[in-house]
Scaffold this active site. Sequence first.
Site, PDB file in Angstrom:
ATOM      1  N   THR A 126       2.809  41.876  73.704  1.00  0.00           N
ATOM      2  CA  THR A 126       2.900  43.289  74.092  1.00  0.00           C
ATOM      3  C   THR A 126       2.983  43.376  75.605  1.00  0.00           C
ATOM      4  O   THR A 126       2.284  42.636  76.315  1.00  0.00           O
ATOM      5  CB  THR A 126       1.707  44.162  73.630  1.00  0.00           C
ATOM      6  OG1 THR A 126       1.686  45.361  74.399  1.00  0.00           O
ATOM      7  CG2 THR A 126       0.348  43.504  73.816  1.00  0.00           C
ATOM      8  N   ASP A 128       1.843  45.706  77.188  1.00  0.00           N
ATOM      9  CA  ASP A 128       0.615  46.374  77.639  1.00  0.00           C
ATOM     10  C   ASP A 128      -0.499  45.385  78.015  1.00  0.00           C
ATOM     11  O   ASP A 128      -1.451  45.755  78.693  1.00  0.00           O
ATOM     12  CB  ASP A 128       0.089  47.328  76.562  1.00  0.00           C
ATOM     13  CG  ASP A 128       0.946  48.579  76.434  1.00  0.00           C
ATOM     14  OD1 ASP A 128       1.961  48.675  77.139  1.00  0.00           O
ATOM     15  OD2 ASP A 128       0.599  49.453  75.627  1.00  0.00           O
ATOM     16  N   MET A 170       4.497  52.132  81.665  1.00  0.00           N
ATOM     17  CA  MET A 170       3.922  52.107  80.319  1.00  0.00           C
ATOM     18  C   MET A 170       2.464  51.658  80.360  1.00  0.00           C
ATOM     19  O   MET A 170       1.979  51.152  81.367  1.00  0.00           O
ATOM     20  CB  MET A 170       4.757  51.240  79.394  1.00  0.00           C
ATOM     21  CG  MET A 170       5.975  51.984  78.865  1.00  0.00           C
ATOM     22  SD  MET A 170       6.847  51.055  77.605  1.00  0.00           S
ATOM     23  CE  MET A 170       7.916  52.343  76.944  1.00  0.00           C
ATOM     24  N   ARG A 172      -0.454  52.386  77.094  1.00  0.00           N
ATOM     25  CA  ARG A 172      -0.999  53.444  76.249  1.00  0.00           C
ATOM     26  C   ARG A 172      -2.514  53.599  76.420  1.00  0.00           C
ATOM     27  O   ARG A 172      -3.007  54.663  76.759  1.00  0.00           O
ATOM     28  CB  ARG A 172      -0.681  53.118  74.791  1.00  0.00           C
ATOM     29  CG  ARG A 172      -1.155  54.135  73.803  1.00  0.00           C
ATOM     30  CD  ARG A 172      -0.850  53.686  72.414  1.00  0.00           C
ATOM     31  NE  ARG A 172       0.573  53.695  72.133  1.00  0.00           N
ATOM     32  CZ  ARG A 172       1.269  54.797  71.872  1.00  0.00           C
ATOM     33  NH1 ARG A 172       0.674  55.967  71.869  1.00  0.00           N
ATOM     34  NH2 ARG A 172       2.542  54.718  71.619  1.00  0.00           N
ATOM     35  N   GLU A 223       1.330  55.789  81.542  1.00  0.00           N
ATOM     36  CA  GLU A 223       1.688  56.922  80.668  1.00  0.00           C
ATOM     37  C   GLU A 223       0.483  57.437  79.869  1.00  0.00           C
ATOM     38  O   GLU A 223       0.456  58.592  79.463  1.00  0.00           O
ATOM     39  CB  GLU A 223       2.793  56.502  79.703  1.00  0.00           C
ATOM     40  CG  GLU A 223       2.340  55.347  78.817  1.00  0.00           C
ATOM     41  CD  GLU A 223       3.369  54.871  77.812  1.00  0.00           C
ATOM     42  OE1 GLU A 223       4.446  55.447  77.711  1.00  0.00           O
ATOM     43  OE2 GLU A 223       3.038  53.891  77.122  1.00  0.00           O
ATOM     44  N   ARG A 267       8.664  63.901  93.643  1.00  0.00           N
ATOM     45  CA  ARG A 267       9.607  63.563  92.574  1.00  0.00           C
ATOM     46  C   ARG A 267       8.931  62.569  91.627  1.00  0.00           C
ATOM     47  O   ARG A 267       8.173  61.707  92.069  1.00  0.00           O
ATOM     48  CB  ARG A 267      10.854  62.886  93.139  1.00  0.00           C
ATOM     49  CG  ARG A 267      11.704  63.776  94.005  1.00  0.00           C
ATOM     50  CD  ARG A 267      12.546  64.736  93.158  1.00  0.00           C
ATOM     51  NE  ARG A 267      13.514  65.420  93.982  1.00  0.00           N
ATOM     52  CZ  ARG A 267      13.288  66.526  94.692  1.00  0.00           C
ATOM     53  NH1 ARG A 267      12.085  67.081  94.693  1.00  0.00           N
ATOM     54  NH2 ARG A 267      14.246  67.070  95.410  1.00  0.00           N
ATOM     55  N   GLN A 275      11.194  48.865  81.188  1.00  0.00           N
ATOM     56  CA  GLN A 275      10.181  47.815  81.350  1.00  0.00           C
ATOM     57  C   GLN A 275      10.166  46.829  80.189  1.00  0.00           C
ATOM     58  O   GLN A 275       9.646  45.727  80.294  1.00  0.00           O
ATOM     59  CB  GLN A 275       8.779  48.443  81.458  1.00  0.00           C
ATOM     60  CG  GLN A 275       8.606  49.308  82.677  1.00  0.00           C
ATOM     61  CD  GLN A 275       7.477  50.306  82.483  1.00  0.00           C
ATOM     62  OE1 GLN A 275       6.347  50.065  82.889  1.00  0.00           O
ATOM     63  NE2 GLN A 275       7.758  51.430  81.860  1.00  0.00           N
ATOM     64  N   ARG A 276      10.671  47.251  79.042  1.00  0.00           N
ATOM     65  CA  ARG A 276      10.638  46.370  77.868  1.00  0.00           C
ATOM     66  C   ARG A 276      11.940  45.605  77.674  1.00  0.00           C
ATOM     67  O   ARG A 276      12.003  44.682  76.873  1.00  0.00           O
ATOM     68  CB  ARG A 276      10.363  47.205  76.603  1.00  0.00           C
ATOM     69  CG  ARG A 276       9.009  47.831  76.532  1.00  0.00           C
ATOM     70  CD  ARG A 276       8.397  47.715  75.157  1.00  0.00           C
ATOM     71  NE  ARG A 276       9.231  48.171  74.089  1.00  0.00           N
ATOM     72  CZ  ARG A 276       9.031  49.293  73.366  1.00  0.00           C
ATOM     73  NH1 ARG A 276       7.998  50.056  73.640  1.00  0.00           N
ATOM     74  NH2 ARG A 276       9.819  49.615  72.383  1.00  0.00           N
TER      75      ARG A 276
HETATM   76  O1  F6P Z   1       4.717  48.277  72.883  1.00  0.00           O
HETATM   77  C1  F6P Z   1       3.858  48.955  73.717  1.00  0.00           C
HETATM   78  C2  F6P Z   1       4.530  50.183  74.267  1.00  0.00           C
HETATM   79  O2  F6P Z   1       5.597  49.824  75.135  1.00  0.00           O
HETATM   80  C3  F6P Z   1       3.560  51.104  74.984  1.00  0.00           C
HETATM   81  O3  F6P Z   1       3.384  50.761  76.326  1.00  0.00           O
HETATM   82  C4  F6P Z   1       4.220  52.440  74.807  1.00  0.00           C
HETATM   83  O4  F6P Z   1       3.245  53.469  74.802  1.00  0.00           O
HETATM   84  C5  F6P Z   1       4.860  52.343  73.465  1.00  0.00           C
HETATM   85  O5  F6P Z   1       5.074  50.984  73.231  1.00  0.00           O
HETATM   86  C6  F6P Z   1       6.165  53.100  73.371  1.00  0.00           C
HETATM   87  O6  F6P Z   1       6.594  53.049  72.066  1.00  0.00           O
HETATM   88  P1  F6P Z   1       8.049  53.421  71.538  1.00  0.00           P
HETATM   89  O7  F6P Z   1       8.959  52.276  71.918  1.00  0.00           O
HETATM   90  O8  F6P Z   1       7.893  53.517  70.067  1.00  0.00           O
HETATM   91  O9  F6P Z   1       8.473  54.665  72.226  1.00  0.00           O
END
Ligand code: F6P
Length: 343
Positions: A126, A128, A170, A172, A223, A267, A275-276
Amino acid sequence: MRVGVLTGGGDCPGLNAAIRAIVRKGIDQYGHAIVGFRDGWRGPLENLHEELTIESTRGILPRGGTILGTSRTNPFKGEEGPERVRETIEALHLDGLIAIGGEDTLGAAARLNGEHAVPVLGVPKTIDNDLAATDMTFGFDTALQVATEAIDRLHTTAESHHRVMVVEVMGRHAGWIALHSGLAGGGDVILIPERPFDIEEVCRLIQRRHARGRLFSIVVVAEGAIPAEGTMEVAEGEKDEFGHVRLGGIGHRLEREIEARTGFETRAVVLGHIQRGGTPTAFDRVLATRLGVAAIDAAHEGRWGTMPALRGIRIELVPLDQAVEKLRTVPPEDYEVAEPFLG
Ligand code: F6P
């Protein structure tokens, strides 16, 4: 042996490196067959699978995302989920299943193993970085790199326009990306879910900088950061199958609030899924590969109900339920490291 593998939850850089490691060592060294399930837990629930081979997993080491697809499907959402997972495993003559995921995917894996005796083991991933029992998850380093680079870029435009730039990253429940990118990128305010913030204090820090002649500021906000009770209104979003609220929005909320309270032009930038995506850093490729190798070793030994984890600099097998019993959030002493650099 025949071993299944799936990737569940949010994708992250390094998933393909882990799949490749499982396939390479599983087939080449042990002579096992590896079956890939599509789209997280939806794969075993609906028997969506494909045989993985060394040929079909060639060239995927530097690729982001997951060749297996992923979803946030919860096998415990419907009544027959665990039974359907077991039926698929039996129908495909699998000895067990390797689930690569974060808190939700591994939480389901732990329950399937503990409550329904389904042979599953987990691999932690993850961005996170919030899984207990492992010192780090792959995906985090890449996300951190992306967030840090974004902050570096925002610095020059913030300074040129004398603006406050709010960067929403990101995170959560845990503020690892915000804290570490804020530290690495020189953020002036860092807001994380573990510490509900007071908007007045945020504005005070920005105003103090201005009073010292620094006419721009960078606010890094996770977030999942929330205002302290009674300090600022925020809207609630819709929920997914695991009951998580869809996040994203605190950055723009802060943009309006900071501008209204300080009068400084502000802004917001939401980095979101950037990020992913993309290629994993070398660190994430190596960590994912080490965990993938350890996972197929554990499957080979029939160590279901476990998870390879990074402990210090070594990979160790830990009980799967230990990994999901709580989240690894930012401890106060880690946040305190950033405090001298704020405002
Ligand atoms: O996988 C973790 C994460 O990237 C969190 O940081 C983020 O809150 C969530 O997934 C976002 O999820 P989705 O891709 O379903 O919008």
